[in-house]
Design an enzyme around this catalytic site. Structure first.
Site, PDB file in Angstrom:
ATOM      1  N   CYS A  52     -11.141  -4.748   1.988  1.00  0.00           N
ATOM      2  CA  CYS A  52     -11.386  -3.359   2.218  1.00  0.00           C
ATOM      3  C   CYS A  52     -12.938  -2.954   2.044  1.00  0.00           C
ATOM      4  O   CYS A  52     -13.233  -2.284   2.717  1.00  0.00           O
ATOM      5  CB  CYS A  52     -10.944  -2.837   0.465  1.00  0.00           C
ATOM      6  SG  CYS A  52      -9.116  -2.844   0.075  1.00  0.00           S
ATOM      7  N   ARG A 129      -2.536  -0.104   3.639  1.00  0.00           N
ATOM      8  CA  ARG A 129      -3.541   0.631   4.284  1.00  0.00           C
ATOM      9  C   ARG A 129      -3.051   1.541   5.263  1.00  0.00           C
ATOM     10  O   ARG A 129      -2.633   1.192   6.357  1.00  0.00           O
ATOM     11  CB  ARG A 129      -4.266  -0.739   5.126  1.00  0.00           C
ATOM     12  CG  ARG A 129      -4.927  -1.656   4.163  1.00  0.00           C
ATOM     13  CD  ARG A 129      -5.433  -2.932   4.867  1.00  0.00           C
ATOM     14  NE  ARG A 129      -5.815  -4.033   3.893  1.00  0.00           N
ATOM     15  CZ  ARG A 129      -6.577  -4.004   3.232  1.00  0.00           C
ATOM     16  NH1 ARG A 129      -7.701  -2.983   3.037  1.00  0.00           N
ATOM     17  NH2 ARG A 129      -6.832  -5.392   2.388  1.00  0.00           N
TER      18      ARG A 129
END
Length: 215
Positions: A52, A129
């Protein structure tokens, strides 16, 4: 329950669901924030995680590019605003990269559920995601989903954005692997007259139904 969640997931062509949320840049009414611009809404599983961090840094480093494309960036994860701010500070101190775009604090999972970012087969507590491309009229135009352990491709996100904007502006379609500056596809003829007109044009003719041109 899973089938019910899938039924409520927004789809291409839907108006982006509206919501109110707290973000790292202050309170947000999503529909007001995105009005009149393109928007990329993207989720990440958690703050202070390695993949991330690379993704959010990638968006931040390309902030100017998205600004030039009249595109707002909005991030999200199922973390508190305090966690977000601590993470933003941590990344800035360690790498010098500042996340200036808003990051939604979705600790109650309200927005994640609204956008189908929670996928039980992957995780019930972390958003996958997801990437939503939203046009200036608030319509969802493209959706990407990635699992927790595979980072997104920033080149493809930028390519897809330019492709959508180019197709809208010039009323054309775009072929496989299209890049900015490549030839575009002209809509197929709908009448015999249009077919004959096309054959007399300067288009690159693969066949009467597949013709390309420069912009």
């Amino acid at each position: 329950m899973e089938d019910q969640n899938l039924m409520t997931m927004p789809r291409i062509g839907d108006i982006a669901p509206d919501f109110k949320a707290m973000t790292t840049t202050g309170p947000m009414q999503f529909s007001e924030h995105i009005k009149g611009s393109w928007t990329i809404l993207f989720s990440h599983p958690a703050d202070f995680t390695p993949v991330c961090t690379t993704e959010m840094s990638g968006f931040a480093l390309d902030q100017k590019y998205f600004d030039e494309k009249n595109t707002k960036l909005v991030g999200l994860s199922i973390d508190s605003i305090h966690s977000h701010i601590a993470w933003v500070n941590n990344v800035k101190k360690n790498t010098g990269v500042l996340f200036e775009f808003p990051i939604i604090a979705d600790i109650d999972m309200k927005v994640s559920k609204l956008y189908g970012m929670l996928q039980p087969g992957e995780s019930e507590t972390a958003a996958v995601r997801a990437v939503f491309f939203i046009d200036p009229k608030g319509k969802i135009r493209l959706i990407m989903y990635y699992p927790l352990n595979v980072g997104r491709n920033m080149d493809e996100i930028k390519r897809a954005l330019v492709a959508l904007q180019t197709a809208d502006q010039h009323k054309v379609s775009l072929p496989l692997n299209w890049r900015e500056g490549d030839k575009v596809i002209v809509s197929p003829p709908k009448t015999v007259a249009e077919m004959l007109e096309r054959e007399a044009s300067d288009y690159e003719m693969v066949d009467f139904y597949l013709a390309k041109k420069d912009l």
